[in-house]
Write an enzyme that holds these catalytic residues in place. Structure first.
Site, mmCIF file in Angstrom:
data_model
loop_
_atom_site.group_PDB
_atom_site.id
_atom_site.type_symbol
_atom_site.label_atom_id
_atom_site.label_comp_id
_atom_site.label_asym_id
_atom_site.label_seq_id
_atom_site.Cartn_x
_atom_site.Cartn_y
_atom_site.Cartn_z
ATOM 1 N N THR A 155 41.892 40.440 128.879
ATOM 2 C CA THR A 155 41.247 41.423 129.754
ATOM 3 C C THR A 155 41.749 42.819 129.421
ATOM 4 O OG1 THR A 155 41.049 39.755 131.473
ATOM 5 C CG2 THR A 155 40.847 42.060 132.177
ATOM 6 N N CYS B 5 71.751 54.001 114.722
ATOM 7 C CA CYS B 5 72.729 52.912 114.649
ATOM 8 C C CYS B 5 72.545 51.998 115.842
ATOM 9 C CB CYS B 5 74.155 53.447 114.589
ATOM 10 S SG CYS B 5 74.569 54.470 115.996
#
Ligand SMILES: *Cc1c(COP(=O)(O)O)cnc(C)c1O
Length: 394
Positions: free
Chosen positions: A247, A335
């Site tokens: 949907t 990182c």
């Protein structure tokens, strides 16, 4: 604009991470609101509620199509850029598997493309990852040389998200067309910023994401040129021409449509304004701080995009200090995974480690003013000297 540009302590706040995401514009939110409760129908329903929702989705489809010179029937709504990339690449690979098993991409693509290609390699496909020059630019000749009888897809991005370089997609599109190979473009960073015309650029499949252009998160689109066939990646219904079951996210789609309409209308003026701010920021930093280098192409770059390396220091520490000064930027040496590996993009460009580690990305947007830029230019030099004084690398 107090809430946006200043916090309670009176420190200026400057958001410079528009390539990560953007705020939803007031006009966009206004367009979306009716579709949460009042006009909540399922677009597949036959009654009045359903018809209202269907009309809103189709209106948005026309607006999205218009931004890239497509026909409305060529737009498939998805949950965002990542899903659209997956549908384009996996959908083409599996549909054309009997024709060949070779894909061509570049080493500077977004992970939504790279990780999808890597997964396909595990499933038996072959992938060529093209190199880039020092600006992160792909050479169309390399694309042509990589094409074999087995090549079924070329997937190359338009605006590079980390360094801002604009890739030569028009030239690559001509090559793809000449060789009869399907051509996919990830245009998440460029859509709404610079002109795109899928016909003129010979593009078969093109990815867009709403939240990178002042629309809501969790919605995007794949342009699928008429006649181009794909294997659906989500099955379960005949939504979106059978290519993407589920949907529809009606409020999200409506917001995305409005964001595209506004972007198209404002593009000429806004891209000029951003280019001026961008060049003011680049010039201001390079002029006032020694040992700094602009990453990405100096002129063939997205109008809102700045990426600069500061020698001898870590991008991450600059970011933390900028954050203390109310400035939100990002770095190429993400990182997040705990590893301090610089980004695959900077490494592919051949940046030496000391430059790759010191990279900071600042991406401008609608909310930024000249005063914001001057504020950044005034706070950066002392941050950089302080960090360099402490650095063990110099
Ligand atoms: C953000 C981004 C995506 C992913 O889009 P989402 O809508 O966040 O899934 C894909 N490609 C590029 C180049 C991006 O910058």
């Amino acid at each position: 604009m107090t809430s946006d540009s200043e916090n309670k302590a009176g420190v200026r706040r400057v958001y410079l991470d528009h390539s990560a995401t953007t705020p939803v514009r007031a006009e966009v939110m206004g367009a979306m609101m009716p579709y949460f409760a009042g006009q909540f129908g399922n677009p597949s329903s036959i009654h009045r509620w359903g018809r209202e929702a269907r009309a809103a989705v189709e209106d948005a489809r026309a607006k999205v199509a218009s931004l890239i010179g497509a026909a409305p029937q060529e737009i498939i709504f998805t949950s965002g850029g990542t899903e659209a990339d997956n549908l384009a690449i996996r959908g083409t690979a599996w549909h054309k598997r009997s024709k060949g098993n070779h894909l061509i991409t570049s080493s500077v693509e977004h992970h939504a493309v790279l990780h999808t290609c890597e997964t396909l390699e595990k499933e038996g496909f072959k992938v060529t990852y093209l190199p880039v020059d020092k600006y992160g630019m792909i050479d169309p000749e390399d694309v042509e040389k990589a094409i074999t009888d087995e090549t079924i897809l070329i997937t190359i991005m338009h605006g590079q998200n980390e360094v801002g370089t604009i890739e030569p997609v028009r030239e690559i599109g001509q090559i793809a067309r000449r060789h009869g190979v399907t051509f996919h473009v990830d245009a998440v960073q460029s859509a709404g910023k610079i002109p795109i015309d899928v016909s003129d650029m010979n593009i078969d499949l093109l990815t867009m994401s709403s939240h990178k252009m002042y629309g809501p998160k969790g919605v995007g689109a794949l342009y699928v040129r008429k006649g181009v066939r794909l294997s659906p990646q989500a099955t379960g219904g005949s939504h979106e021409r059978g290519l993407r079951a589920g949907t529809e996210n009606v409020p999200g789609i409506v917001g995305f449509g409005e964001a595209c309409r506004l972007a198209k209308e404002e593009m000429p003026e806004e891209s000029l304004r951003l280019t001026r701010l961008r060049d003011r920021l680049i010039g201001g930093i390079l002029d006032s701080i020694p040992d700094t280098v602009l990453n990405g192409h100096p002129t063939i770059r997205l109008p809102h995009h700045v990426n600069i390396s500061f020698k001898f220091i870590e991008g991450e520490s600059i970011l933390l200090n900028l954050d203390l000064m109310g400035i939100g930027a990002s770095s190429g040496s993400a990182c997040t995974s705990g590893s301090l590996e610089p980004s695959h993009v900077l490494l592919a460009m051949g940046l030496p480690h000391e430059l790759a580690h010191g990279s900071v990305r600042m991406t401008l947007g609608k909310g930024n003013s000249e005063e914001d830029i001057d504020y950044v230019i005034s706070v950066l030099p002392p941050i950089v000297s302080k960090l360099r004084d402490m650095s063990v690398f110099r």
